[in-house]
Design a protein around this motif. Structure first.
Motif, mmCIF file in Angstrom:
data_model
loop_
_atom_site.group_PDB
_atom_site.id
_atom_site.type_symbol
_atom_site.label_atom_id
_atom_site.label_comp_id
_atom_site.label_asym_id
_atom_site.label_seq_id
_atom_site.Cartn_x
_atom_site.Cartn_y
_atom_site.Cartn_z
ATOM 1 N N ALA A 176 0.944 -1.394 0.009
ATOM 2 C CA ALA A 176 -0.221 -0.002 -0.314
ATOM 3 C C ALA A 176 0.724 1.107 -0.157
ATOM 4 C CB ALA A 176 -1.008 0.097 1.500
ATOM 5 N N ASP A 177 0.001 2.638 -0.344
ATOM 6 C CA ASP A 177 1.135 4.019 -0.736
ATOM 7 C C ASP A 177 1.043 3.879 1.206
ATOM 8 O OD1 ASP A 177 0.560 4.833 -3.417
ATOM 9 O OD2 ASP A 177 -0.899 3.072 -2.852
ATOM 10 N N PHE A 178 0.223 4.132 1.884
ATOM 11 C CA PHE A 178 0.670 4.529 2.754
ATOM 12 C C PHE A 178 -0.939 3.464 4.468
ATOM 13 C CE2 PHE A 178 -0.802 7.984 -0.177
ATOM 14 C CZ PHE A 178 -0.106 8.707 0.465
ATOM 15 N N ARG A 179 0.334 3.212 5.525
ATOM 16 C CA ARG A 179 -0.031 2.731 6.622
ATOM 17 C C ARG A 179 -0.495 3.272 7.569
ATOM 18 N NH1 ARG A 179 2.638 1.410 2.914
ATOM 19 N NH2 ARG A 179 4.017 2.444 3.676
ATOM 20 N N VAL A 180 -2.343 2.859 8.331
ATOM 21 C CA VAL A 180 -2.928 3.121 9.640
ATOM 22 C C VAL A 180 -2.883 2.448 10.246
ATOM 23 C CG1 VAL A 180 -4.687 4.688 11.042
ATOM 24 C CG2 VAL A 180 -4.157 4.794 7.933
ATOM 25 N N THR A 181 -1.749 3.034 11.562
ATOM 26 C CA THR A 181 -1.731 1.375 12.410
ATOM 27 C C THR A 181 -2.072 2.120 14.184
ATOM 28 O OG1 THR A 181 -0.276 -0.011 13.017
ATOM 29 C CG2 THR A 181 1.040 2.019 12.887
ATOM 30 N N CYS A 182 -1.310 1.566 15.074
ATOM 31 C CA CYS A 182 -2.312 1.638 16.371
ATOM 32 C C CYS A 182 -1.070 0.659 17.013
ATOM 33 C CB CYS A 182 -3.295 0.710 17.034
ATOM 34 S SG CYS A 182 -3.909 -0.855 16.124
ATOM 35 N N PRO A 183 -0.850 1.896 18.308
ATOM 36 C CA PRO A 183 -0.076 0.635 19.225
ATOM 37 C C PRO A 183 0.371 -0.396 19.812
ATOM 38 C CG PRO A 183 -0.611 2.407 20.545
ATOM 39 C CD PRO A 183 -1.879 2.200 19.389
ATOM 40 N N ALA A 222 7.110 1.757 14.262
ATOM 41 C CA ALA A 222 6.673 1.204 13.388
ATOM 42 C C ALA A 222 6.158 3.204 12.633
ATOM 43 C CB ALA A 222 5.667 1.009 12.682
ATOM 44 N N TYR A 223 5.521 3.747 13.501
ATOM 45 C CA TYR A 223 5.153 5.016 12.855
ATOM 46 C C TYR A 223 6.943 5.620 13.125
ATOM 47 C CZ TYR A 223 3.169 9.681 13.737
ATOM 48 O OH TYR A 223 3.196 11.361 13.388
ATOM 49 N N LYS A 224 7.418 5.583 14.174
ATOM 50 C CA LYS A 224 9.063 6.253 13.923
ATOM 51 C C LYS A 224 9.617 6.376 12.973
ATOM 52 C CE LYS A 224 8.842 6.741 19.251
ATOM 53 N NZ LYS A 224 9.677 6.294 20.111
ATOM 54 N N TRP A 225 9.830 5.440 12.453
ATOM 55 C CA TRP A 225 10.442 4.865 11.466
ATOM 56 C C TRP A 225 10.079 4.870 10.040
ATOM 57 C CZ3 TRP A 225 12.664 -0.990 12.417
ATOM 58 C CH2 TRP A 225 13.462 -0.632 13.242
ATOM 59 N N GLY A 226 8.300 5.380 10.047
ATOM 60 C CA GLY A 226 7.817 5.720 8.623
ATOM 61 C C GLY A 226 7.227 4.581 7.892
ATOM 62 N N LEU A 227 7.458 3.825 8.780
ATOM 63 C CA LEU A 227 7.003 2.494 8.020
ATOM 64 C C LEU A 227 5.069 2.525 8.229
ATOM 65 C CD1 LEU A 227 7.103 -0.489 7.420
ATOM 66 C CD2 LEU A 227 6.717 -1.445 9.501
ATOM 67 N N ALA A 228 4.965 3.359 9.137
ATOM 68 C CA ALA A 228 3.378 3.475 9.311
ATOM 69 C C ALA A 228 3.545 5.236 9.222
ATOM 70 C CB ALA A 228 2.574 3.503 10.306
ATOM 71 N N ASN A 229 2.193 5.754 8.792
ATOM 72 C CA ASN A 229 2.167 6.886 8.570
ATOM 73 C C ASN A 229 1.139 7.720 9.514
ATOM 74 O OD1 ASN A 229 1.986 5.676 5.684
ATOM 75 N ND2 ASN A 229 2.923 7.315 6.016
ATOM 76 N N VAL A 230 0.284 6.468 9.614
ATOM 77 C CA VAL A 230 -0.401 7.763 10.685
ATOM 78 C C VAL A 230 -0.722 6.714 11.727
ATOM 79 C CG1 VAL A 230 -2.800 8.553 11.619
ATOM 80 C CG2 VAL A 230 -2.095 8.147 9.546
ATOM 81 N N LEU A 231 -0.840 6.849 13.435
ATOM 82 C CA LEU A 231 -0.925 6.315 14.603
ATOM 83 C C LEU A 231 -2.130 6.708 15.545
ATOM 84 C CD1 LEU A 231 -0.079 4.068 16.545
ATOM 85 C CD2 LEU A 231 1.433 5.915 17.738
ATOM 86 N N VAL A 232 -2.881 5.390 15.345
ATOM 87 C CA VAL A 232 -4.719 6.066 16.217
ATOM 88 C C VAL A 232 -4.948 5.073 17.669
ATOM 89 C CG1 VAL A 232 -5.575 7.456 14.435
ATOM 90 C CG2 VAL A 232 -5.802 4.937 14.519
ATOM 91 N N PRO A 233 -5.578 5.376 18.421
ATOM 92 C CA PRO A 233 -5.820 4.240 18.988
ATOM 93 C C PRO A 233 -6.849 3.314 18.149
ATOM 94 C CG PRO A 233 -6.787 6.149 19.709
ATOM 95 C CD PRO A 233 -6.316 6.865 18.598
#
Length: 268
Positions: A127-134, A181-192
């Motif tokens: 995918a172009d972008f990844r939204v993820t969570c803790p 993953a968010y810090k590394w740029g592996l994910a673009n958005v971090l939410v609950p």
């Protein structure tokens, strides 16, 4: 929208949605990857769709290939009897379908609410972008299986997070948290965790507000040659995986993973 066996496909405004429906772990096989590729082809033909969201039911986004799958075990049995062609062809066919995902023309947002492991990580990275969570975990666990990375990850992961971070993931097989993953740029958005899909839909909706022709043109430029690089990578990955699948270490790695213990590798 067409009806598929293992995925749900819908259209919400200018956003197409694909939901993997093999909970709880959403293991993939050739059929599932083919269905995702077919749905993306369908989105490409629909002038009203400008972006898509790839999500999954259950606790995992995708835990990769199921080594206990009867069809896979049958292929391995044939290979053990000296007939590698059937197994080789099946895996190669899976990678052909995977490359089709990379040839999709419209932006894809992956909603990674849980584990993305092995080939499941490769699917998320397509995918172009990844939204993820803790709570999510990202792992290229191939070496812990006595195996070689696949699904084009030897090309896609270094391009996304840098060569050294990719090497760290490959060489340790560690599970990277959603925050990492968010810090590394592996994910673009971090939410609950309970907001992952909604946040992915929001991002896809923001993309879909833009000019469809401008999106196609710009994405074509930004991802120029990517599918061909992935195809070249999977050809090499397949050769290495086929060689290593015949080793004692691979059998031990799979067994140790199933038994949740440290593998006793022998280097043969």
């Amino acid at each position: 929208m067409s009806t598929y066996k293992d995925i749900g496909v819908e259209k919400v405004g200018h956003v197409g949605t694909i939901e993997i429906r093999r909970p709880p772990l959403n293991f993939f096989d050739i059929s599932l990857i083919n269905q995702i590729a077919d749905a993306l082809d369908e989105f490409d033909r629909d002038i009203e769709i400008r972006a898509s969201v790839l999500s999954a039911q259950g606790k995992a986004f995708c835990a990769g290939a199921n080594f206990n799958d009867p069809a896979r075990q049958a292929q391995e049995a044939r290979e053990a009897k000296g007939d590698p062609a059937d197994s080789l062809g099946a895996i190669n066919h899976l990678y052909i379908q995977a490359v089709r995902i990379f040839r999709a023309k419209k932006p894809i947002v992956a909603a990674v609410q849980g584990a993305a492991i092995g080939g499941g990580l490769g699917l998320a990275v397509s995918a172009d972008f990844r939204v993820t969570c803790p709570e999510a975990r990202f792992s290229a666990n191939f070496t812990k299986l006595g195996f070689h990375p696949g699904f084009g990850l030897t090309t896609t992961l270094p391009e996304l997070i840098g060569k050294n971070n990719a090497e760290l993931m490959f060489y340790t097989s560690r599970r990277v948290t959603g925050e990492e993953a968010y810090k590394w740029g592996l994910a673009n958005v971090l939410v609950p965790q309970d907001q992952v899909k909604a946040a992915a839909m929001k991002l896809a909706g923001e993309i879909a507000e833009c000019s469809p022709l401008g999106l196609l043109s710009t994405r074509g430029t930004m991802r120029a040659g990517l599918a061909d690089r992935v195809m070249a990578a999977t050809n090499h990955e397949l050769a290495e995986q086929t060689r290593l699948r015949a080793t004692e270490d691979f059998k031990e790695g799979v067994k140790a993973t199933e038994e949740r213990r440290v593998a006793n590798f022998k280097g043969r």
